[in-house]
Write an enzyme that holds these catalytic residues in place. Structure first.
Site, mmCIF file in Angstrom:
data_model
loop_
_atom_site.group_PDB
_atom_site.id
_atom_site.type_symbol
_atom_site.label_atom_id
_atom_site.label_comp_id
_atom_site.label_asym_id
_atom_site.label_seq_id
_atom_site.Cartn_x
_atom_site.Cartn_y
_atom_site.Cartn_z
ATOM 1 N N LYS A 116 -55.170 -117.689 3.073
ATOM 2 C CA LYS A 116 -54.340 -118.815 3.519
ATOM 3 C C LYS A 116 -54.364 -118.962 5.042
ATOM 4 O O LYS A 116 -54.370 -120.067 5.573
ATOM 5 C CB LYS A 116 -52.912 -118.640 3.008
ATOM 6 C CG LYS A 116 -52.761 -118.829 1.504
ATOM 7 C CD LYS A 116 -51.323 -118.613 1.071
ATOM 8 C CE LYS A 116 -51.113 -119.007 -0.389
ATOM 9 N NZ LYS A 116 -51.921 -118.219 -1.315
ATOM 10 N N GLU A 200 -44.440 -119.964 7.550
ATOM 11 C CA GLU A 200 -44.472 -121.413 7.743
ATOM 12 C C GLU A 200 -43.060 -121.969 7.753
ATOM 13 O O GLU A 200 -42.129 -121.373 7.190
ATOM 14 C CB GLU A 200 -45.241 -122.100 6.600
ATOM 15 C CG GLU A 200 -46.719 -121.833 6.573
ATOM 16 C CD GLU A 200 -47.391 -122.541 5.406
ATOM 17 O OE1 GLU A 200 -48.619 -122.682 5.459
ATOM 18 O OE2 GLU A 200 -46.702 -122.944 4.444
ATOM 19 N N HIS A 235 -41.372 -120.447 -7.053
ATOM 20 C CA HIS A 235 -42.613 -120.916 -6.417
ATOM 21 C C HIS A 235 -43.782 -120.982 -7.404
ATOM 22 O O HIS A 235 -44.941 -121.004 -6.984
ATOM 23 C CB HIS A 235 -42.982 -120.031 -5.225
ATOM 24 C CG HIS A 235 -41.903 -119.916 -4.200
ATOM 25 N ND1 HIS A 235 -41.499 -120.974 -3.421
ATOM 26 C CD2 HIS A 235 -41.119 -118.865 -3.841
ATOM 27 C CE1 HIS A 235 -40.520 -120.586 -2.616
ATOM 28 N NE2 HIS A 235 -40.276 -119.319 -2.854
ATOM 29 N N ARG A 298 -61.118 -122.157 -7.377
ATOM 30 C CA ARG A 298 -61.292 -121.872 -8.802
ATOM 31 C C ARG A 298 -60.764 -123.051 -9.605
ATOM 32 O O ARG A 298 -60.236 -124.020 -9.041
ATOM 33 C CB ARG A 298 -60.502 -120.616 -9.183
ATOM 34 C CG ARG A 298 -59.020 -120.713 -8.795
ATOM 35 C CD ARG A 298 -58.205 -119.557 -9.292
ATOM 36 N NE ARG A 298 -56.887 -119.493 -8.696
ATOM 37 C CZ ARG A 298 -55.835 -120.220 -9.041
ATOM 38 N NH1 ARG A 298 -55.970 -121.136 -9.998
ATOM 39 N NH2 ARG A 298 -54.668 -120.089 -8.451
#
Length: 672
Positions: A116, A200, A235, A298
């Site tokens: 990420k 973030e 999440h 993927r």
């Protein structure tokens, strides 16, 4: 085209790949662990190879065992599915060195986009808008606190190698950051063998949207439109749809182009998904309110909704691209048709913070006649603690969003699972919530509508009538059985004990025409009569009906005619009417009221798992709500918290110990 491929996965995605391969004339090899020796995906393939013990780290994550299975079966290529090794660059490289094709992107691409933090760096260099954050090498708590303060709370901690919601924590204030980071790091280390994190800015009312792309590895990339995956718990996605609702055309155009540009930036090959946050409230800002989050290199769990609106088989595209045939269609040839939804049916208990539910699927009825069902389990199969607890993906399609969503509600009303808990009723509540119907969603939807989504309906005369019909029908061998056995010249009278408000209640049944007049006496037991309180009034109702051997019940209770379903659920009977269900017990009044709790002050394991950390030591005083220990199950951490202010008397297990459902974990004494 390949002659034979190995599917390095399990469950529904392994079956999904095998179905397409068989249609294309490609032979398949399954791999399986000890726990999956008799799993449906093993039978779905032409061959099967055992690769190790039940834990994924000893089987599905063992790259060398999978490569060895390829060599022994002469498999030319490997389809990784999703999860496990699907985004592991070292695995892709090892296959290439062994002369085996990896059905997916190159190892270089996986490294570039699989992290990420690296992906954010790449997108920032390409001028793609990203959320404010920090993805540096310094992983100290001090640095994270400094960066969180700069960004501004609330913030989101994300494992750089993460996925599926694992290793992700939302932190609202600095005091919680250190504990949240350490917990997330342990979870990420266990799931991905990588405990590096980024941080973030947390956008509270954002939507999670994503673009499905395919590339040929030669600079050509096309999109299959976008999906909305905003509704999530912990999440993790719950319901997905395509296309995204209520998205302005200009924002959609920018989103799709950003997805294609991201693929071209890494010369993408195969199927991939570029994920974005869409903030409707900042549409005039940079990027039109769209911010890059990450790229999944993927096939996604939710790919069926995009298949439904395009009419294309994405696994076939993967195989053709990996075999060197290029992109089957150009962008102009890919058409969008209608709307689609996917609901993920999990073995979990929404009432216990969606904790995984372990057990045997004693009843499994899925609406295959009215919906597409992608599943990797079957009736009487056990859901184990070793893998993701998904039971099935329920997918519906319609000419309009309203039509597709209506089909989803109908499908969920016909979903019947007993033997363990599921989120089926919760999914139906989501699909029936007016604001969800209107498309007004965000990643906080479940939190915002918690009371409505978790509203419970008390059992009523309909439920008791169905339970009585089922109980009585067990003595009959008829396909459809009503109450039978009239006594000559006198009304039939029967009694049975049934649970009411957690207590044994007497249900008296008197024949009345074609049905029965029922009287429910809540305080008829000896234990209730000994209590010094005013007895609850009796409840009277009329009902009639018939029950077949499959558990389907046609019933009339009062003026309400309906069809229900009933099946044994542990020691109780589970009754479904529409999407709602209730568990009804037939207690022994002589046994009194059974206690379902452990001894006072003790805390037991809610599921099988592994103890990962003790949060205190014997003699410590712990406040209510603070963690006493942490255990891991289903790849997720679960904190066992103090139910009240008290003192730790003794721990029964140490970190690393395996525990069973119901094991005594800690003796905890309440403060005076």
């Amino acid at each position: 085209m390949f002659k034979k491929i190995l599917i390095a996965n399990r469950g529904e995605i392994a079956i999904r790949v095998a179905v397409t391969a068989r249609r294309m004339g490609v032979a398949t090899v399954a791999v399986y662990s000890d726990a999956d020796a008799n799993a449906p995906h093993v039978r779905a393939c032409d061959e099967a190879m055992h690769i190790g013990a039940s834990p994924a780290a000893e089987s599905y994550l063992r790259a060398e065992k999978i490569i060895d299975a390829c060599k022994k079966t002469s498999a030319e290529a490997v389809h990784p599915g999703y999860g496990f090794l699907s985004e592991n660059a070292e695995f892709a490289e090892a296959l290439e060195k062994a002369g085996i094709v990896f059905i997916g992107p190159t190892a270089k691409t996986i490294r570039a986009m699989g992290s990420k933090s690296a992906a954010k760096d790449l997108m920032e260099a390409a001028k793609v808008p990203t959320t404010p954050g920090y993805q540096g090498e310094d992983q100290s708590v001090k640095t994270f606190k400094k960066e969180a303060k700069r960004i501004g709370y609330p913030v989101l901690l994300k494992a750089t190698a993460g996925g599926g919601g694992k290793g992700m924590r939302m932190v609202e204030k600095e005091a919680d950051l250190e504990d949240a980071l350490k917990s997330a790091q342990r979870e990420a280390k266990s799931a991905f063998d990588d405990d590096r994190f980024l941080i973030e800015k947390y956008i509270a009312r954002a939507r999670h949207v994503e673009v499905q792309i395919f590339g040929d590895g030669k600079g050509n990339v096309v999109h299959m439109f976008e999906r909305d995956c905003s509704v999530q718990r912990r999440h993790q996605k719950v319901i997905e749809e395509a296309p995204a609702p209520r998205m302005p055309p200009k924002v959609r155009e920018k989103l799709l182009q950003a997805g294609v540009d991201a693929g071209k930036a890494v010369d993408y090959r195969g199927a991939g998904t570029v994920e974005f946050l869409y903030d409707p409230g900042s549409g005039s800002g940079a990027g039109g309110g769209v911010y890059f989050m990450e790229m999944n290199t993927r096939l996604q769990v939710e790919h069926p909704v995009s298949e439904m609106i395009t009419g294309l088989d994405f696994v076939e595209w993967q195989l053709r691209i990996a075999a060197g045939e290029g992109l089957p269609l150009s962008q102009d040839d890919i058409k969008e048709n209608g709307h689609a939804f996917e609901a993920r049916l999990y073995a979990e208990n929404p009432k216990q913070n969606f904790a995984p539910s372990i057990g045997t699927l004693t009843t499994l009825r899925l609406p295959a006649e009215t919906a597409r069902i992608d599943s990797g389990v079957e009736e009487n199969q056990a859901i184990t603690p070793y893998y993701d607890p998904m039971i099935a993906k329920i997918i519906t399609h319609g000419a309009t969003r309203e039509e597709a969503l209506g089909a989803m509600r109908a499908a969920l009303e016909d979903t019947r699972v007993a033997g363990l808990e599921t989120n089926a009723a919760f999914l139906h509540a989501l699909a029936a919530e007016p604001d969800f119907i209107s498309g007004d969603v965000s990643t906080r939807f479940i939190d915002d509508y918690h009371d409505a989504l978790f509203k419970e309906t008390a059992p009523d005369a309909r439920v008791w009538a169905v339970a009585a019909l089922w109980k009585r029908a067990q003595a009959s061998s008829d396909s459809w059985s009503a109450f039978s056995g009239f006594r000559l010249n006198r009304p039939r009278h029967e009694v049975m004990w049934i649970e009411y408000d957690g207590r044994p209640a007497l249900l008296r049944l008197n024949r009345s025409g074609d049905g029965f007049l029922a009287t429910l006496e809540p305080d008829a037991s000896a234990a209730a009569r000994r209590e010094s309180r005013e007895p609850a009034p009796a409840i009277q109702f009329e009902f009639s009906g018939v029950c077949n051997s499959q558990g389907e019940i046609r019933c009339t209770a009062g003026n309400d005619a309906f069809t229900a379903f009933a099946a044994p659920h542990g020691e109780a009977l589970r009754v479904w009417i529409g999407a709602d269900h209730w568990d009804v017990s037939f207690p022994n009044p002589l046994a009194g009221i059974s206690a379902h709790h452990s001894s006072e002050g003790s805390l037991t394991a809610p599921m099988p798992g592994v103890v990962t950390m003790l949060s205190a030591k014997p003699g410590d005083a712990v406040e209510a709500g603070k963690p006493l220990l942490v255990m891991e199950a289903m790849k997720m951490e679960h904190a066992i918290k103090a139910p009240f202010n008290g003192t730790v008397k003794a721990y029964k297990f140490k970190p690393g110990d395996q525990v069973k459902d119901g094991d005594l974990l800690v003796e905890f004494e309440e403060s005076a």
